[in-house]
Design a protein around this motif. Structure first.
Motif, short mmCIF file in Angstrom:
data_model
loop_
_atom_site.label_atom_id
_atom_site.label_comp_id
_atom_site.label_asym_id
_atom_site.label_seq_id
_atom_site.Cartn_x
_atom_site.Cartn_y
_atom_site.Cartn_z
N ARG A 1 2.24 1.72 -3.46
CA ARG A 1 1.19 2.26 -4.34
C ARG A 1 0.97 3.74 -4.06
N SER A 2 0.98 4.07 -2.78
CA SER A 2 0.81 5.47 -2.40
C SER A 2 1.96 6.31 -2.92
N MET B 1 7.12 7.76 1.81
CA MET B 1 6.34 6.53 1.64
C MET B 1 7.22 5.40 1.10
N LEU C 1 0.84 -1.21 0.00
CA LEU C 1 0.00 0.00 0.00
C LEU C 1 0.87 1.25 0.00
N ALA C 2 1.96 1.20 0.78
CA ALA C 2 2.87 2.35 0.84
C ALA C 2 3.53 2.58 -0.52
#
Lengths: 151, 108
Positions: free
Chosen positions: B37-38, B47, B34-35
């Motif tokens: 992708r962020s 990130m 998720l990090a």
């Protein structure tokens, strides 16, 4: 993007302004539905005006994959930043665009914009137009970014 | 004792510990993903370090300790070799935490 399948000229033909209806008729005939209850749906006229506007469409296209600054959109589209700022303001008011913060490597941050519009469904049935807007919802990666920014 | 009961040839607690370790690694990888992708979406450099830190702390460390455990179980590792494996596992854990600390530190 929806726009690829629906030339804007088609939309222009259906604008309420092109008919002789009064404002009250327009309000009555164009029912609004939205998949996102928490976000206000723009008025039908506003939506069509924005989608008809070349610069507004350029902004939506440019920010549909990654959030961008006005300068980045300007570099891509060739439009002047002042022209784009005016459209950005209108798109933000219509909730078709969202404002975010991007942190630079030097510690400062930029204001970036991301398109929230995903689909516009327009239906003519039983003597009235119905339209529905689907927006890109904030996913887990966006939430992590927001929480991290607020942390 | 309940914890000593064999399940698929493993002691119950041994199996539970392995399952929770694998679960921790999976959860760490998910948050790391998720990090990443962020980072791809918002270009926030902190990130990227958060993602690297989480992946080092969970997946890489888990993989090392898992391999070491299997090799120890099969009696293929001498004591000095085991020490090397555990040291590397601690090193990746330490590097992961440093990355997360750096990600926090470089935020404005």
């Amino acid at each position: 993007m929806y726009e690829r399948h629906q030339p804007h000229n088609d939309l222009r033909l259906d604008t309420p302004n092109s008919h002789s209806h009064s404002a009250a008729d327009t309000e009555r005939n164009h029912r609004m539905t939205s998949t996102d209850d928490t976000t206000e749906t723009p008025a039908f006229d506003t939506l069509l005006e924005l989608l008809e506007d070349r610069y507004a469409r350029e902004i939506l296209k440019a920010t549909s994959q990654h959030p961008k600054t006005v300068k980045e959109i300007s570099d891509e589209s060739g439009a002047s930043p002042s022209t784009l700022y005016h459209r950005v303001k209108r798109l933000l008011e219509a909730n078709l665009l969202m404002e975010q913060t991007r942190i630079r490597s030097d510690g400062h941050h930029d204001t970036v914009y991301a398109a929230t519009l995903k689909h516009v469904h327009l239906t003519l049935a039983d003597g009235s137009f119905e339209y529905r807007i689907e927006r890109a919802n904030e996913d887990a990666a966006d939430r992590l970014q927001r929480l991290w920014s607020e942390f | 004792m309940l914890g000593e009961m064999p399940v698929f040839g493993f002691r119950t607690f041994e199996l539970l510990a392995s399952l929770f370790a694998a679960g921790s690694a999976a959860a760490g990888v998910y948050i790391g993903y998720l990090a990443l992708r962020s980072f791809a979406r918002h270009r926030d450099p902190s990130m990227r370090y958060l993602a690297i830190g989480l992946i080092l702390l969970t997946l890489v460390t888990y993989t090392f300790t898992f391999i070491a455990s299997v090799l120890v179980h099969l009696r293929l590792l001498s004591i000095p070799q085991q020490d090397i494996f555990w040291t590397v596992a601690h090193l990746t854990q330490f590097a992961g935490l440093l990355c997360i600390a750096y990600a926090l530190h470089r935020r404005p």
